[in-house]
Design a protein around this motif. Structure first.
Motif, mmCIF file in Angstrom:
data_model
loop_
_atom_site.group_PDB
_atom_site.id
_atom_site.type_symbol
_atom_site.label_atom_id
_atom_site.label_comp_id
_atom_site.label_asym_id
_atom_site.label_seq_id
_atom_site.Cartn_x
_atom_site.Cartn_y
_atom_site.Cartn_z
ATOM 1 N N VAL A 47 0.834 -1.199 0.000
ATOM 2 C CA VAL A 47 0.000 0.000 0.000
ATOM 3 C C VAL A 47 0.871 1.251 0.000
ATOM 4 C CG1 VAL A 47 -1.711 1.335 1.303
ATOM 5 C CG2 VAL A 47 -1.953 -1.139 1.105
ATOM 6 N N ALA A 48 1.944 1.237 0.784
ATOM 7 C CA ALA A 48 2.845 2.390 0.842
ATOM 8 C C ALA A 48 3.505 2.648 -0.511
ATOM 9 C CB ALA A 48 3.903 2.178 1.921
ATOM 10 N N VAL A 49 3.904 1.579 -1.201
ATOM 11 C CA VAL A 49 4.526 1.723 -2.526
ATOM 12 C C VAL A 49 3.534 2.312 -3.521
ATOM 13 C CG1 VAL A 49 5.374 0.416 -4.508
ATOM 14 C CG2 VAL A 49 6.287 -0.040 -2.238
ATOM 15 N N LEU A 50 2.319 1.796 -3.538
ATOM 16 C CA LEU A 50 1.306 2.315 -4.463
ATOM 17 C C LEU A 50 1.015 3.783 -4.183
ATOM 18 C CD1 LEU A 50 -1.149 -0.732 -4.573
ATOM 19 C CD2 LEU A 50 0.410 0.025 -6.386
ATOM 20 N N ASN A 51 0.928 4.139 -2.908
ATOM 21 C CA ASN A 51 0.663 5.531 -2.546
ATOM 22 C C ASN A 51 1.818 6.443 -2.973
ATOM 23 O OD1 ASN A 51 -0.678 7.715 -1.319
ATOM 24 N ND2 ASN A 51 0.443 7.406 0.597
ATOM 25 N N GLU A 56 3.400 10.019 -9.626
ATOM 26 C CA GLU A 56 4.397 9.919 -10.688
ATOM 27 C C GLU A 56 3.845 9.167 -11.892
ATOM 28 O OE1 GLU A 56 7.884 8.110 -9.133
ATOM 29 O OE2 GLU A 56 8.313 9.726 -7.713
ATOM 30 N N LEU A 57 3.081 8.109 -11.635
ATOM 31 C CA LEU A 57 2.463 7.348 -12.725
ATOM 32 C C LEU A 57 1.491 8.227 -13.495
ATOM 33 C CD1 LEU A 57 1.824 4.745 -14.288
ATOM 34 C CD2 LEU A 57 0.188 4.160 -12.466
ATOM 35 N N TYR A 188 -7.505 7.479 -9.005
ATOM 36 C CA TYR A 188 -6.619 6.601 -8.238
ATOM 37 C C TYR A 188 -5.692 7.410 -7.343
ATOM 38 C CZ TYR A 188 -2.421 3.646 -7.633
ATOM 39 O OH TYR A 188 -1.325 2.986 -7.133
ATOM 40 N N VAL A 189 -5.110 8.476 -7.881
ATOM 41 C CA VAL A 189 -4.237 9.336 -7.083
ATOM 42 C C VAL A 189 -4.998 9.899 -5.877
ATOM 43 C CG1 VAL A 189 -2.986 11.530 -7.069
ATOM 44 C CG2 VAL A 189 -2.703 9.952 -8.986
ATOM 45 N N GLN A 190 -6.243 10.288 -6.104
ATOM 46 C CA GLN A 190 -7.044 10.870 -5.022
ATOM 47 C C GLN A 190 -7.385 9.838 -3.949
ATOM 48 O OE1 GLN A 190 -10.440 12.406 -7.145
ATOM 49 N NE2 GLN A 190 -9.312 14.118 -8.047
#
Length: 206
Positions: A47-51, A56-57, A188-190
């Motif tokens: 979860v931390a990596v995705l956040n 950036e993605l 997704y970012v939000q």
């Protein structure tokens, strides 16, 4: 609608599905062998990596789509009109409720990433960095789904979760494919930041 095997769920990247996703085969959860010993810590890291990588993605995606997306992203990537799983849990919600909401969110995201990756392989085959990031995000998301499956089964004996997926972009114009991708990634970012804030306290070591 119907019962979708969990293994098939990971492959459902090309078409919209609204149904009941079966997390494990059989009539219930296996009592042994499903979870790794460090599953909670691994889930926290995923979860931390995705956040940490979501913005950036999204920024790289916009850059690779060119105009008008680069200069009019606020208008073109507004996610108001697209389906995205409701995320109504918060830090005071029951842990079980949080885990179910997370599963719905990341199962949806996994399928959406499949759509976006397929479209970008067609529209931007030379965008190697973007494609690599999409593949890495998908890999992390699939690992997270596997761990959430384990936690739901192990802790709550939950092996069925209703999951709704978004519209497939197949057959749409190049512009609409690009727009759908940027709408999903902006949302997704939000949501991922909120998800991390809600989930991580529930996975803290005792």
């Amino acid at each position: 609608t119907g019962v979708v095997p969990f293994v098939a769920l990971l492959l459902l990247q090309r078409r919209p599905v609204a149904g009941r996703a079966l997390l494990v085969a059989g009539s219930g959860c296996p009592s042994h062998g499903l979870c790794r010993s460090n599953v909670q810590e691994q889930t926290r890291r995923q979860v931390a990596v995705l956040n940490a990588t979501a913005q950036e993605l999204f920024s790289l995606y916009l850059k690779c789509q060119g105009e008008p997306f680069s200069s009019e992203s606020d208008k073109l990537c507004n996610p108001t009109g697209i389906f995205f799983p409701a995320f109504r849990v918060n830090r005071t919600s029951e842990r079980k409720e949080v885990m179910v909401a997370m599963y719905k969110l990341f199962a949806f995201l996994n399928a959406s990433l499949g759509n976006i990756t397929r479209d970008q392989e067609e529209l931007n085959p030379m965008a190697k960095e973007l494609l690599e990031r999409l593949h890495n995000t998908t890999k992390t998301t699939r690992g997270l789904i596997s761990n959430l499956t384990c936690l739901l089964c192990k802790n709550y004996n939950i092996f069925q979760v209703d999951v709704r997926y978004g519209d497939s972009s197949k057959g749409k114009s190049a512009f609409k494919k690009k727009q759908q991708g940027c709408q999903v990634l902006r949302k997704y970012v939000q949501v991922i930041g909120q998800a991390a804030r809600v989930l991580l306290p529930h996975l803290s070591p005792s």
